[in-house]
Motif scaffolding. Structure first.
Motif, PDB file in Angstrom:
ATOM      1  N   LEU A   8       0.842  -1.203   0.000  1.00 15.49           N
ATOM      2  CA  LEU A   8       0.000   0.000   0.000  1.00 15.49           C
ATOM      3  C   LEU A   8       0.876   1.250   0.000  1.00 15.49           C
ATOM      4  O   LEU A   8       0.591   2.230  -0.693  1.00 15.49           O
ATOM      5  N   LYS A   9       1.946   1.203   0.762  1.00 21.49           N
ATOM      6  CA  LYS A   9       2.858   2.350   0.827  1.00 21.49           C
ATOM      7  C   LYS A   9       3.444   2.612  -0.564  1.00 21.49           C
ATOM      8  O   LYS A   9       3.468   3.750  -1.033  1.00 21.49           O
ATOM      9  N   GLU A  10       3.870   1.526  -1.226  1.00 24.95           N
ATOM     10  CA  GLU A  10       4.437   1.679  -2.571  1.00 24.95           C
ATOM     11  C   GLU A  10       3.428   2.283  -3.543  1.00 24.95           C
ATOM     12  O   GLU A  10       3.773   3.047  -4.426  1.00 24.95           O
ATOM     13  N   LYS A  11       2.146   1.929  -3.353  1.00 25.87           N
ATOM     14  CA  LYS A  11       1.105   2.469  -4.241  1.00 25.87           C
ATOM     15  C   LYS A  11       0.767   3.916  -3.913  1.00 25.87           C
ATOM     16  O   LYS A  11      -0.086   4.512  -4.560  1.00 25.87           O
ATOM     17  N   GLY A  12       1.348   4.458  -2.837  1.00 30.46           N
ATOM     18  CA  GLY A  12       1.108   5.869  -2.509  1.00 30.46           C
ATOM     19  C   GLY A  12       0.123   6.096  -1.386  1.00 30.46           C
ATOM     20  O   GLY A  12      -0.262   7.237  -1.117  1.00 30.46           O
ATOM     21  N   TYR A  13      -0.342   5.018  -0.750  1.00 27.26           N
ATOM     22  CA  TYR A  13      -1.261   5.213   0.383  1.00 27.26           C
ATOM     23  C   TYR A  13      -0.529   5.907   1.523  1.00 27.26           C
ATOM     24  O   TYR A  13       0.632   5.620   1.799  1.00 27.26           O
ATOM     25  N   LYS A  14      -1.236   6.832   2.188  1.00 29.04           N
ATOM     26  CA  LYS A  14      -0.632   7.603   3.273  1.00 29.04           C
ATOM     27  C   LYS A  14      -0.986   7.013   4.639  1.00 29.04           C
ATOM     28  O   LYS A  14      -0.295   7.273   5.615  1.00 29.04           O
ATOM     29  N   GLU A  15      -2.092   6.292   4.685  1.00 30.04           N
ATOM     30  CA  GLU A  15      -2.569   5.860   6.010  1.00 30.04           C
ATOM     31  C   GLU A  15      -3.154   4.454   5.944  1.00 30.04           C
ATOM     32  O   GLU A  15      -3.874   4.137   5.005  1.00 30.04           O
ATOM     33  N   VAL A  16      -2.835   3.639   6.951  1.00 31.50           N
ATOM     34  CA  VAL A  16      -3.523   2.347   7.084  1.00 31.50           C
ATOM     35  C   VAL A  16      -4.197   2.294   8.450  1.00 31.50           C
ATOM     36  O   VAL A  16      -3.685   2.838   9.419  1.00 31.50           O
ATOM     37  N   THR A  17      -5.362   1.667   8.490  1.00 33.14           N
ATOM     38  CA  THR A  17      -6.023   1.397   9.768  1.00 33.14           C
ATOM     39  C   THR A  17      -6.089  -0.103   9.951  1.00 33.14           C
ATOM     40  O   THR A  17      -6.696  -0.818   9.138  1.00 33.14           O
ATOM     41  N   LEU A  18      -5.421  -0.586  10.998  1.00 37.43           N
ATOM     42  CA  LEU A  18      -5.416  -2.021  11.283  1.00 37.43           C
ATOM     43  C   LEU A  18      -6.755  -2.371  11.922  1.00 37.43           C
ATOM     44  O   LEU A  18      -7.180  -1.726  12.877  1.00 37.43           O
ATOM     45  N   LEU A  19      -7.393  -3.390  11.386  1.00 35.57           N
ATOM     46  CA  LEU A  19      -8.773  -3.698  11.764  1.00 35.57           C
ATOM     47  C   LEU A  19      -8.918  -5.018  12.500  1.00 35.57           C
ATOM     48  O   LEU A  19      -8.341  -6.025  12.098  1.00 35.57           O
ATOM     49  N   GLY A  20      -9.740  -4.986  13.534  1.00 31.52           N
ATOM     50  CA  GLY A  20     -10.127  -6.218  14.225  1.00 31.52           C
ATOM     51  C   GLY A  20     -11.133  -5.845  15.291  1.00 31.52           C
ATOM     52  O   GLY A  20     -11.167  -4.696  15.732  1.00 31.52           O
ATOM     53  N   GLN A  21     -11.959  -6.800  15.731  1.00 28.08           N
ATOM     54  CA  GLN A  21     -12.905  -6.488  16.814  1.00 28.08           C
ATOM     55  C   GLN A  21     -12.160  -6.228  18.108  1.00 28.08           C
ATOM     56  O   GLN A  21     -12.637  -5.553  18.992  1.00 28.08           O
ATOM     57  N   ASN A  22     -10.974  -6.807  18.209  1.00 26.51           N
ATOM     58  CA  ASN A  22     -10.129  -6.692  19.403  1.00 26.51           C
ATOM     59  C   ASN A  22      -8.699  -6.701  18.948  1.00 26.51           C
ATOM     60  O   ASN A  22      -7.997  -7.680  19.134  1.00 26.51           O
TER      61      ASN A  22
END
Ligand code: SAH
Ligand code: SF4
Ligand code: F3S
Length: 468
Positions: A218-232
């Motif tokens: 994602l970083k290589e594609k130019g994304y600036k932000e990731v949100t790690l997802l899970g119920q916990n």
């Protein structure tokens, strides 16, 4: 036909998680056909819809935003509260009407409601115009189901949740700048009011190497932000002996160098000192934590099965505030849990006053069939529950505004992600601390992290101009 077993999620074993790598199948059966997708519920569902969209486009479908000209309508549903259920059945009424006009229209229902036995039975009895019901554990099989649909209602729901399906980068992501990244599925907490452990199954962590690969990509594609997802998210790795824990994972994600990292949701019970250390050490982990409280009464917390006391919650809250500079903390609160007295509710108001949260999602308790709380005696009238919600919201909004006012006349970094809905001359984005900001600026700044001078503050958003 395979009906979901509400109790299956409780049969925990320590068997290893199987990884199945699936390649979507390419066919031209659906070339040019249009799909319309409507998503209810949490980020997990939003991200599942990104997967569903990609799977459909892999087999030739194109997205339409107009349900009237769709060949396939997908409803990705939420089961967390009763009103979510009512909205879906209301919407299905419109779909039924469209199907009368266009008998070739296919209607599919998926998501958490599909994992509820009572919902599937209701559909079988009253909504057999629906073509396909598929569950949360077998989304990747959607192309197969569509290619092999027989006439009438097709039900494809599984209660087997031992697997994690790696689909690599196969998501039609809604944004070019921010991305959801699943780190784990399911929930083992079984809070007594909550249906999620039944609809999403037991906790299964993805392998850290797969997560890190996805973030780097994602970083290589130019994304600036990731949100790690899970119920916990902070139970990450608990299901596997040789995996990192959440603090370790977070640290490695930080080292990928992606500019902004967020995570939802962390449970206060699993919130370790190591996590606080990692967050305070890495400037690319955002100082924003969603820390659901649910209730401020020890008696209710115990009945809810939340595993912490009000004292423990407040200690954790204080520690986070002390050790992570400028951190913003938001929460979730339920009012009107069975047996909640005025005194219990006052304990909740008290903790909300003391913590002065940046924001809170507040809910009236909604009984969910199959959960322990649904069997607990509940004599508080709805009018009283509504009154408690109203009183709570007044305090929550007061502190949202007070916290937002701290930004006035200050410069803060904003990742600009889209055109403001109310004013097309403005872009909107979020501060490090997850405050929504509408910014008077040029469109060319879209996708950039820009210093913004805050010129006005409200309870739910800030206004600003680009700092020159
Ligand atoms: N895994 C997350 C959130 C899951 S659902 C967590 O544990 O925090 C999101 C929120 O919905 C919960 O935090 C809770 O406040 C609310 N919720 C869940 N079940 C509910 C119910 N039966 N009635 C009312 N609110 C509920
Ligand atoms: Fe539901 Fe509790 Fe799990 Fe959150 S931690 S998803 S509230 S059971
Ligand atoms: Fe709703 Fe399922 Fe999310 S019940 S809140 S969509 S996990």
């Amino acid at each position: 036909m395979n009906l979901p077993d509400m109790q299956a999620a409780k049969k925990r074993t320590s068997e290893n998680v199987d990884y199945i790598y699936e390649t979507p199948q390419i066919t031209d059966n659906f070339q040019g056909k249009k799909y319309y997708i409507r998503t209810y519920g949490c980020q997990m569902n939003v991200h599942d819809s990104e997967e569903i969209s990609q799977l459909l486009e892999n087999i030739g479908f194109e997205e339409t935003k107009e349900m009237n000209n769709a060949d396939l309508i997908i409803l990705n549903t939420c089961a967390v509260r009763e009103n979510a259920h009512d909205k879906v059945f209301g919407f299905l009424g419109r779909c039924k009407h469209l199907k009368k006009e266009n008998p070739n229209l296919k209607i599919a229902l998926c998501g958490c409601m599909a994992q509820e036995r009572s919902v599937v039975e209701e559909i079988m009895k009253k909504h057999s115009y629906i073509d396909l019901v598929f569950g949360t554990h077998n989304i990747h099989e959607l192309p197969n189901y569509l290619m092999n649909l027989h006439n009438g209602l097709n039900i494809e729901v599984k209660s087997n949740e031992g697997n994690v399906f790696e689909i690599g980068e196969s998501y039609k992501r809604a944004s070019k700048y921010t991305a959801w990244v699943n780190i784990m599925y399911g929930c083992d907490k079984f809070c007594t009011y909550c249906i999620v452990p039944y609809t999403r199954g037991k906790e299964r962590s993805r392998k850290s190497k797969d997560i890190l690969k996805e973030v780097s990509c994602l970083k290589e594609k130019g994304y600036k932000e990731v949100t790690l997802l899970g119920q916990n998210v902070n139970a990450y790795g608990n299901d596997s002996e040789d995996e990192l824990d959440f603090a370790g994972l977070l640290e490695n994600v930080a080292k990928t160098g992606i500019e902004r990292i967020r995570f939802v949701t962390s449970h206060p019970w699993n919130f370790t000192d190591a996590m606080i250390d990692v967050i305070s050490k890495h400037p690319n982990i955002m100082p924003y934590i969603h820390l659901p409280l649910q209730s401020g009464s020890d008696r209710i917390l115990k009945l809810m099965g939340r595993r912490y006391t009000r004292e423990e919650y407040m200690e954790l809250f204080k520690k986070i505030k002390e050790r992570i500079p400028n951190v913003a903390i938001t929460t979730d609160v339920i009012v009107g849990f069975p047996g909640e007295t005025e005194a219990d509710f006052l304990d909740t108001l008290d903790i909300v006053e003391r913590c002065q949260f940046d924001g809170a999602y507040t809910f009236i308790y909604s009984p969910r069939e199959g959960t322990p709380a649904a069997k607990m005696p509940d004599t508080t009238p709805m009018s009283e529950k509504e009154n408690r919600l109203h009183r709570l919201n007044e305090i929550v909004n007061k502190y949202s505004l007070i916290n937002n006012q701290k930004y006035l006349n200050k410069v803060t970094n904003v990742l600009l992600i889209g055109e403001s809905e109310k004013d097309s001359a403005k872009l909107y984005g979020y501060t490090d601390t997850m405050k929504l900001v509408n910014v008077q600026c040029d469109e060319s700044l879209l996708g950039t992290i820009t210093p913004v001078l805050i010129t006005d503050t409200k309870s739910f958003s800030l206004d600003g101009i680009v700092e020159k």
